[in-house]
Write an enzyme that holds these catalytic residues in place. Structure first.
Site, short mmCIF file in Angstrom:
data_model
loop_
_atom_site.label_atom_id
_atom_site.label_comp_id
_atom_site.label_asym_id
_atom_site.label_seq_id
_atom_site.Cartn_x
_atom_site.Cartn_y
_atom_site.Cartn_z
N CYS A 296 43.15 -14.70 9.15
CA CYS A 296 42.41 -16.27 9.28
C CYS A 296 41.21 -16.75 8.90
O CYS A 296 40.55 -17.43 8.13
CB CYS A 296 42.13 -16.04 10.79
SG CYS A 296 43.50 -15.84 12.20
N CYS B 187 40.93 -11.64 13.04
CA CYS B 187 41.74 -11.56 12.24
C CYS B 187 41.15 -11.89 10.88
O CYS B 187 40.95 -13.40 10.29
CB CYS B 187 42.65 -12.98 12.63
SG CYS B 187 44.14 -12.49 11.39
#
Length: 109
Positions: free
Chosen positions: A33, A30
């Site tokens: 993230c 991600c």
């Protein structure tokens, strides 16, 4: 300091913890993230000994991600007394997360 949490240590690291806990559900793949990594680290350092910061990788701990109905990463969950008290999804800045912590736990930073 951040703690990596899995199904095996979740009870001890999150539910049994006396101080408030900020859990970040994330994924290694991600990009959002990755954008949050420095912010989560900064909060971990600023709140040392007042707040435990834990990270749960959703592919590694799919059962926990499912339990919390994590549909987007990053997802942040604040625990107080072993109970989830607040949830936020997506990219946030440090001030927003600290404000959420203050509102839910009274934690002064």
């Amino acid at each position: 300091m951040k703690v990596r949490v899995t199904v095996e240590n979740y009870q001890r690291e999150v539910l049994d913890e006396a101080m408030p806990v900020l859990v970040e559900f994330f994924a290694d793949w991600c990009s959002k993230c990755a954008m949050m990594e420095d912010i989560v680290e900064t909060i971990s350092v600023k709140c040392d000994k007042k707040l435990k910061v834990c990270q749960i990788e959703i592919d590694e701990s799919a059962d926990l991600a499912e339990e919390f109905q994590v549909e987007a990463v990053p997802t942040f969950v604040i625990f107080k007394g072993g109970e989830p008290v607040s949830v936020a999804n997506g990219v946030s800045d440090e001030e927003v997360l600290l404000d959420m912590l203050w509102q839910e736990t009274g934690l002064q930073i």
